[in-house]
Structures are given as C-alpha cells and as structure tokens.
Design a protein around this motif. Structure first.
Motif, PDB file in Angstrom:
ATOM      1  N   ARG D  78     -36.276-112.967 -87.167  1.00 25.69           N
ATOM      2  CA  ARG D  78     -37.666-113.457 -87.461  1.00 25.69           C
ATOM      3  C   ARG D  78     -38.644-113.267 -86.493  1.00 25.69           C
ATOM      4  NH1 ARG D  78     -38.336-118.283 -91.151  1.00 25.69           N
ATOM      5  NH2 ARG D  78     -36.351-118.354 -92.576  1.00 25.69           N
ATOM      6  N   TYR D  82     -41.762-110.316 -86.478  1.00 24.49           N
ATOM      7  CA  TYR D  82     -43.002-110.550 -86.250  1.00 24.49           C
ATOM      8  C   TYR D  82     -43.729-109.393 -85.102  1.00 24.49           C
ATOM      9  CZ  TYR D  82     -46.674-113.239 -83.607  1.00 24.49           C
ATOM     10  OH  TYR D  82     -48.060-113.530 -83.016  1.00 24.49           O
ATOM     11  N   ASP D  86     -43.233-103.838 -90.490  1.00 29.33           N
ATOM     12  CA  ASP D  86     -42.984-102.911 -91.387  1.00 29.33           C
ATOM     13  C   ASP D  86     -41.403-102.180 -91.353  1.00 29.33           C
ATOM     14  OD1 ASP D  86     -43.205-101.676 -89.060  1.00 29.33           O
ATOM     15  OD2 ASP D  86     -44.666-100.131 -89.430  1.00 29.33           O
ATOM     16  N   LEU D  88     -38.201-104.036 -92.161  1.00 30.33           N
ATOM     17  CA  LEU D  88     -37.294-105.077 -92.403  1.00 30.33           C
ATOM     18  C   LEU D  88     -35.841-104.743 -91.842  1.00 30.33           C
ATOM     19  CD1 LEU D  88     -37.068-106.997 -95.622  1.00 30.33           C
ATOM     20  CD2 LEU D  88     -34.983-105.881 -94.916  1.00 30.33           C
ATOM     21  N   VAL D 226     -31.783-111.025 -94.689  1.00 31.82           N
ATOM     22  CA  VAL D 226     -32.792-110.548 -95.728  1.00 31.82           C
ATOM     23  C   VAL D 226     -33.473-111.687 -96.183  1.00 31.82           C
ATOM     24  CG1 VAL D 226     -33.208-109.363 -97.795  1.00 31.82           C
ATOM     25  CG2 VAL D 226     -31.511-108.352 -96.338  1.00 31.82           C
ATOM     26  N   GLY D 227     -32.873-112.759 -96.425  1.00 31.30           N
ATOM     27  CA  GLY D 227     -33.614-113.874 -96.997  1.00 31.30           C
ATOM     28  C   GLY D 227     -34.467-114.418 -96.003  1.00 31.30           C
ATOM     29  N   HIS D 228     -33.872-114.421 -94.629  1.00 28.76           N
ATOM     30  CA  HIS D 228     -34.959-115.135 -93.698  1.00 28.76           C
ATOM     31  C   HIS D 228     -35.855-114.230 -93.292  1.00 28.76           C
ATOM     32  CE1 HIS D 228     -32.656-118.771 -92.172  1.00 28.76           C
ATOM     33  NE2 HIS D 228     -31.384-118.065 -92.685  1.00 28.76           N
ATOM     34  N   LEU D 230     -37.583-112.490 -95.542  1.00 30.49           N
ATOM     35  CA  LEU D 230     -38.573-112.616 -96.627  1.00 30.49           C
ATOM     36  C   LEU D 230     -39.200-113.970 -96.423  1.00 30.49           C
ATOM     37  CD1 LEU D 230     -39.870-112.081 -99.473  1.00 30.49           C
ATOM     38  CD2 LEU D 230     -37.704-112.980-100.445  1.00 30.49           C
ATOM     39  N   GLU D 231     -38.436-115.074 -96.186  1.00 30.63           N
ATOM     40  CA  GLU D 231     -39.345-116.380 -95.873  1.00 30.63           C
ATOM     41  C   GLU D 231     -40.068-116.145 -94.682  1.00 30.63           C
ATOM     42  OE1 GLU D 231     -37.976-120.877 -96.037  1.00 30.63           O
ATOM     43  OE2 GLU D 231     -37.363-120.080 -94.289  1.00 30.63           O
ATOM     44  N   ILE D 233     -41.770-113.458 -93.873  1.00 29.18           N
ATOM     45  CA  ILE D 233     -42.846-112.610 -94.378  1.00 29.18           C
ATOM     46  C   ILE D 233     -43.826-113.748 -95.177  1.00 29.18           C
ATOM     47  CG2 ILE D 233     -43.577-111.102 -96.398  1.00 29.18           C
ATOM     48  CD1 ILE D 233     -41.067-109.529 -95.735  1.00 29.18           C
ATOM     49  N   ARG D 234     -43.766-114.719 -95.740  1.00 32.85           N
ATOM     50  CA  ARG D 234     -44.212-115.413 -96.490  1.00 32.85           C
ATOM     51  C   ARG D 234     -44.804-116.624 -95.793  1.00 32.85           C
ATOM     52  NH1 ARG D 234     -40.219-115.726-101.699  1.00 32.85           N
ATOM     53  NH2 ARG D 234     -41.050-113.713-102.969  1.00 32.85           N
ATOM     54  N   ARG D 235     -43.989-117.144 -94.694  1.00 34.18           N
ATOM     55  CA  ARG D 235     -44.358-118.372 -94.170  1.00 34.18           C
ATOM     56  C   ARG D 235     -44.049-118.308 -92.698  1.00 34.18           C
ATOM     57  NH1 ARG D 235     -42.282-123.233 -96.823  1.00 34.18           N
ATOM     58  NH2 ARG D 235     -40.846-122.882 -95.563  1.00 34.18           N
ATOM     59  N   PRO D 236     -44.873-117.608 -91.668  1.00 30.44           N
ATOM     60  CA  PRO D 236     -44.169-117.132 -90.669  1.00 30.44           C
ATOM     61  C   PRO D 236     -43.746-118.389 -89.720  1.00 30.44           C
ATOM     62  CG  PRO D 236     -46.131-116.184 -90.958  1.00 30.44           C
ATOM     63  CD  PRO D 236     -45.944-116.961 -92.048  1.00 30.44           C
ATOM     64  N   THR D 237     -42.700-118.415 -89.026  1.00 33.34           N
ATOM     65  CA  THR D 237     -42.201-119.207 -87.925  1.00 33.34           C
ATOM     66  C   THR D 237     -42.394-118.794 -86.550  1.00 33.34           C
ATOM     67  OG1 THR D 237     -39.871-118.678 -87.862  1.00 33.34           O
ATOM     68  CG2 THR D 237     -40.637-120.331 -89.284  1.00 33.34           C
TER      69      THR D 237
END
Lengths: 254, 254, 254, 254
Positions: D78, D82, D86, D88, D226-228, D230-231, D233-237
C-alpha cells in the motif's frame, strides 16, 4: 495517534517546517554543497561524517562496485525496463534484487569474520581459527581467492594502497591477508585477498556493521543501474535478448 | 553464440582479464580513489566525468535527496526487512519501488519541459507556453509550488546558489523561475520553484536526459534506504507499525 | 495507539484468536477446501465469491496468462535467482516488475474504454467514439490487432466461447468486437480482438475495476514465475545467458 | 544466434504461430476453461496436472495463504502504491519481497526436513533425529508450535482433514505429527503442527520440491496483494500511516 514509545523511534532524520535534520546535521546548511554522495553513504552506515581520509577510502570502495558491465543484474534491469518503460525505479529495483549471496554476499561474509575476530589478539591464531572453520564446513572462505587475479587482485591492492595513503590501515587488513596466506597453505593453492574481501576488511576498519556491509554494493550498483536503464532507453538490447533466449529455449521442442 | 549485431551492444563497461573499463576510463587506475560516488552517477548519466564545478553541483543534487526520514518508501523498506531479514537488497528495492510519479516524478516532469523548450528563444514566451499547457490540462506544473516554503523554497535556493558559485547557471534556471512567476500570476498564488523543480532545471543544464532524471532520486534514496535498514536491524520499528496498523484496521470489525 | 479513524480501515480481512475472516467469509470453514485459488482472486477483485459460471470464466482468464515461456519477465526472474538463490520471492518479484504497460497494460487500456463507455447506449456510436479518440491520438487501440492471429485470435475466441457457454456474455463483448471492426475500417487492416482485449472486456463484465485489471495478469504470472524459478534451480540458464550477453556486448570493444 | 546447447533449454512452455504448449499441454485446447488457477500452480511446481483429489488439496493450501489482513507485506504494498500509483505490479512486488524467512520460510523448513527424512523407515526414529538436530542447534523447529492455537491449530487440522478425505494422507503427515509430539516432550511444551508445518508436509506428499515450497505462499499472496492495492486505490490508508509513523518517529527529536 501513535504514542511516543521508543519502538517507533528513528534517529536518522526529522524535519520541521524550517529545517531538515539528518543524523544531527542541518541538511541545507551543513550537507548540501559540502559533502558528496559517498559521504552521505558513510553517514548512513556509521552515523557520523567521514574525515577527509575516510571520505576518500569509502568513496573508493563504492566506486569500485558501481559498474561491471552486462551483469545478470544489469540484464534483469534492462528486461524489466522493456516491460515497464515508465518506471525507471522498477528496473533499478529489479537489478538490485540480484545483489544477494552470489555477488555481494562475500563482502558481508568477510566483514563478518573480521568483526567477530579479536583484533587485539594474536592475528595469526585468529586467522587460523577462521580458516579452520570454513575448511571444516567445506565452504569457500568469503573474500579469498580469484580465478584470474593471482597471486594478487589488483583492485584489492589498489584499495589497500589508498587506505595506507590515508593512514587508516588497521589490524583488519593484516588479519585478512593472514587468512588468505593460511588458506593458501591449507588448500594448496595461491589465494589472494580479492576485491570483496578487501572491501569487507576495510569497511570493518571504518566501523561499518557487517550486517549492512552488503549495502555498500547496493548503494553503488543503484548508481550503475541507472546508467544501464538510460542506455537501454536510447538503444534497446532487451528485445534482442528476449528473442535469442526464447528461440534457443524453444529449439529443443521443434 | 550471439553475433556481433549492434542490438547487443553496450558502451558502458567492458572487461578483460587485465582491466575493467567504464565509459572509456580504466576503473582501477583512473576512477577508484580519484572520483567520488556522485561523480560516478554523473558519468553514468552523461557518459563523461564532471568538471570540479559540475561535481560539486551534481553531488549537491543527490545529497539533497538522500534522506527525508520516515517516508512511505523508508517504512516499506523496514517492513520488508522484517519479513526477509537476510535480504538487505530486497528491503532497499522495496523502498525504491515507491519512487514513482508521486515523489520523484516532478523532477522528471520539470526536466522534461525545460528540455523541450527552446532555450535560445524568448524565455518569457517559452514559459508562458508551458504554463498555458499545464493550466489547460488542469494538472499541477511539475517543480512549482510548495505548501510551506513560500515565497521561496530554501533547498531550491541553496542549489541555485551553488550552481551560481560554480559559474554554471544557464537559461534553464531563468526559464523555470519564469514558469513559477507566470504560474503564480495565472493561478493567483505565490508559487516558488521547489526543490524538485530546481533539480530538474539544474540537471537539464548539466546535460542529463529528462528520461533518466528520476534516476537522480533513485541513486540518492538507495543510499538513504541502506541506513534505514541498518537502523531497523538494530532497533526494529516494523513489529510495532504492523501491530498498530493491523489493530486500527481491525477495530471496525469488532 | 492509532485511533479508529476510517482512514486506517480495511474491509478485506481481520482476525481474532478464534477465526480469520476474509471479505466476510470464515477462512477455515467457508473458503479452505471449498473454493479454488482463482475464486480467491475474484473475491479480492470484486469483494464477493463468483457464481459457478463466473468461477469458470475468471479462472480461464487467469489460466490463459500464467505462462508464455521465456518472456523478458521470466528471464529477469531467472537472472535474479542466480544472484540471490535463497530468495525465491525476490526472483518472482523481479519478474513481476516487468508487467507494466508493454505487456499487461493493454488489458487495463481495453477494460478502461469498455468501462467508460455507455453500455446501455448505441454500441456502434460508442465504439466509433473510442476508435476516433485513439486514431486522433495516433496511439494503438488497446486489445485490438495481432501480428499473426488474424482475422481472429484463437485465445480471445476461446474465452468468448467460454463466456457464452456460461451465459454471461454482455454488451462488453459486443462493444469490443465493434471497436475492432470499426478500427479495421478506419485503418484499412484486418484487426481482431486479441487476447488482452478479450480479457479486458470480459473482466469488465465480471465487475472488475479497470484500475486493477492489470492485477489479473500479475496474479497469473506470479504462478508461472514460481515454475520458472524452480526449473532454474534444477537446471540453470542464467550463467549461460549472462556469458553470451556479456560477450556480445563486449565484442564491440575488442 | 544462441546455439542449441542444453544450457538454454526450458521445458515449461514454447509456442509456434499456431499454438502455445505448457508442460506438454495445449494451452487453448487443454488448459483454458478446463483447469483452475491453482491447478496451474500445481502444474508449474510438479510438471503434471493434479488429479481431482490433488487439485482440491493443493487449491486449499493456496487458499489458506491468500489473505491475512494488514500484514507487513500488505502495508508495504500500500505504501508503494502511494508513491507509484500507475504501477500496480510494483506494489504487489514490494509486498512479495517481504515473504522471506520470517513468514513463509517455515513452510520451506518443514518441507525440507520431511523430504530429507527416510519416509520408508522408522518414523519415530526419523522424527527423533529431526527434533534432536533442531534442539541441538537451539533453533525453532519449522512448522511446529503456535502462540495461541494449541493443542491443535485449526487451519492445520482442516488441511489434514481435506487430505484425508481425498485419500492422499501419506507418511509425511505421520512424520510431522510425530515431530510435534517428540518436540513437545523434549521442550516440555504443548506444540501443535501449525499451518505452515501442515502445508510443508502436505506439499511434500504432493511431490513439491522443498526448494520451491515457499512459492506456494508467493503465488497465494500475489493474489491477495492485488486486492489490497485495489482497496488502497479506492480508499487510501498510506497517507495516514505515513503521517502517524513519521510523527511518532519525530517526536523524540522535538
């Protein structure tokens, strides 16, 4: 909010709106324009700036490792750039990933036995114990021996000369030379201290922890790999390497 | 055997049993002990050794980028070391992978528009065209603006001063200052040339291809990341970071 | 302690001393032994388990991407293993780093224009707008065209057939077929929907965000790269590739 | 042109203009739509397709490893996203780099001692020799023990049950259970076979070389990472993690 527990503490660098401090030095006032990139490497590895003599020697260690042409690491970086041309950092990272035990591990191995020896004791006895240990384990002695450069490795000798000229030669050099001499006798071969052995011994004398000695090679090769990616941008080799390797690999199946 | 097609050619380094040549220089005789690590970076990026003035400026560019504390990149390196403690190079590589468009991309972006401009033309008109292009695209102008450091970014000013003292200031600096000035007018804000803009402009003046300008940051951060891994070896932060983040992430589900 | 701010929240997985929950499913009771690895990929990408038909199609997408022999990515993984033989994960990571715009980017590109189109509108008009946009920009249309496989790419057709057999064909397929048809007319060539175009369109129909569509290739190639590293462990190719490339690169300088 | 020396040979996959062959199977006709992603992993690791029973068990091994929430590896991915939004593949690669000895190394360690044992001999004596060796070296026995799950680890037991239901239980399971039993006696603790031990033993029974056993975890985690991303991308931590860690690290210096 994370508490002020020491488990989050870092003493490397911190900043305020007015300044950036790196190991206690003001970045803008005391470092930028006053020290070179190798000095920053020394600072990161020892926590202090080098003396002029140390600066010359440490930079020499790194310079000797920057570039060795079309290594596996450089080829991996170039192939990666081919697939991800907009991520120079990925190509460099892929190249660095090959800097493991095969190529830079012997710096670490040599630094380790030098740092674990009693350098105030009888160096001949210390060297003997080191040689015995590796011979008993039937493994190569890190930093000793070279297929071509014997009886002396010119790069190692160059580094030792620089160290001497800086007045910095310590017992680490005597120890590793003695390891090479006794190993030669034990194994019946002419075994020079090679360049990774010289770097491991000299780094030990400079106070660099063997657990990070591999990092000298990592810093240096990062510099060299950027150059390989730039040449690859301008004149690609990866498509031809791919084509040739793929054809050779497939030929058995046709 | 691969043929002698130019598609495999590299002009960076080659070696024989007697010598290693790097961009035409003998590694042992001409580079080790004579140039510093930053000079090697300059050599990799431009194909030639720097003059003393260029050496000072280029080293300053890299030194300014080595270290900025607990960045996302440094944290990623530390977390990676926790999982793979015997692979220092993996931790550094993981850290470098975060040096993409967000953090060092603006060096590249600034170097690009400087290098694509006609520096022998009317700089005010060139700057105007650059500003218009970014404003029309509604994207940030690389290398311009800073949330805290305004009207001037002290790191950028320090680098410009060093360049000036070395007698190397060229039209690149005038151009990017004009870009900042016109952007400020166009956007109604006080916009300084920031440190990445300064590096992009200065690198352009030194002859560094914008396509590899990101590599200045990659070289520099590789040096800094080794220091972070060493501190992590001695006093781990990763277990605590993991624990805290995992607990915070899980709290919503209890 | 980090607070319970939503900015640390993750809804993927959390665990207690008694259970591990993944997207709301109990890992041990509901997933292990009940779903396959591809289903987990679908779960990660969409947040829900696939229906049997979706499971077959999504697994097919990944299976088609696992392996393509001695690609640049596989060669980079093998060269990395040579330098760091104790870090299988580093070799796989080096291989994955080459999965950028050149090779898997067209999946993303195709998925993007499919997802940004109005699929409830006039598909011929939507396709026309897509073709016009790429033709005007003078860039390749992602997912369209193949140097060998024309008028149809058999892998793409196979995937479309599987989708059809599962009763899952939606407007995404019609749209990308229309894009290929109109592109062929506009450019005066025979242009099939290729395998990356098919994957991009099908993934869109399955509800996979184009911003993570590249991840289908990343998952799949990670599987394949492990196999390459294993073969490399047993019968190395990297030393010979290094030797040949280095000799070819050096030949110009002798 | 590279010659047809066996040193370039790969038997994994080759292609012609008409077909792609993977381990002897036609990719389009025999694999796509007929096997799942886990089966491809089995094929890469053993060179053959699994039986239905083996398919279920091998997929279960991988499914058990895909996801464990906000691990150091997921956080590193993650943070990397950040900085390089571009790429992944870079974020996933950074996450995989942490899959070293700390987290997946025990799969490899357990598989190794199982595969080096004489499984046709006296399993109690074999187990005793294994326990003696690790106890003498004062190192943890890979795959044995758990801080919470005792006397049994439910994930390990679930995998053993699945193996049993498939009729595939072999001496590997008996051996590692005996290792756990004798280790418990020798160390005076309750020591279960844990999930990594179960995976190492089961993988051994499936014919997977211990030198690539770590790859089961690498394949699986690539899917989860990959799932992490994607999450993220949608809601950054990552911005919040950076802020908190940087503030905590800096607090000591204010």
């Amino acid at each position: 909010m994370l508490g002020d527990s020491p488990e989050f503490r870092s003493d490397i660098s911190w900043s305020t709106s007015k300044s950036i401090t790196v190991f206690g030095h003001d970045l803008v006032d005391d470092l930028v324009g006053k020290v070179n990139l190798g000095d920053m490497g020394f600072l990161e590895l020892t926590g202090r700036l080098p003396t002029p003599g140390e600066s010359g020697v440490f930079n020499a260690l790194t310079v000797s490792l920057v570039e060795h042409g079309m290594t596996p690491s450089a080829i991996a970086a170039r192939l990666t750039h081919y697939g991800a041309p907009d991520s120079l950092q990925s190509a460099v990272a892929a190249g660095l990933l090959g800097l493991g035990t095969t190529f830079v591990g012997s710096i670490e191995g040599a630094a380790r036995y030098v740092q674990e020896a009693n350098l105030e004791g009888d160096l001949a006895a210390e060297a003997g114990a080191i040689v015995d240990r590796f011979v008993a384990a039937k493994t190569l002695i890190p930093g000793i021996g070279h297929p071509i450069h014997k009886p002396l490795d010119p790069r190692a000798e160059r580094l030792f000369t620089l160290l001497d000229e800086a007045g910095l030669t310590g017992p680490e050099v005597a120890l590793i030379r003695e390891v090479a001499r006794q190993a030669g006798i034990a194994l019946g071969k002419v075994l020079p201290v090679n360049v990774t052995g010289a770097i491991g011994a000299i780094a030990s004398g400079l106070g660099i922890d063997w657990r990070a000695a591999r990092g000298i090679g990592v810093m240096a090769r990062a510099v060299g790999l950027v150059g390989h990616v730039l040449e690859e941008i301008r004149r690609p080799t990866a498509p031809a390497i791919w084509r040739e390797v793929d054809e050779a690999a497939s030929r058995h199946h046709q």
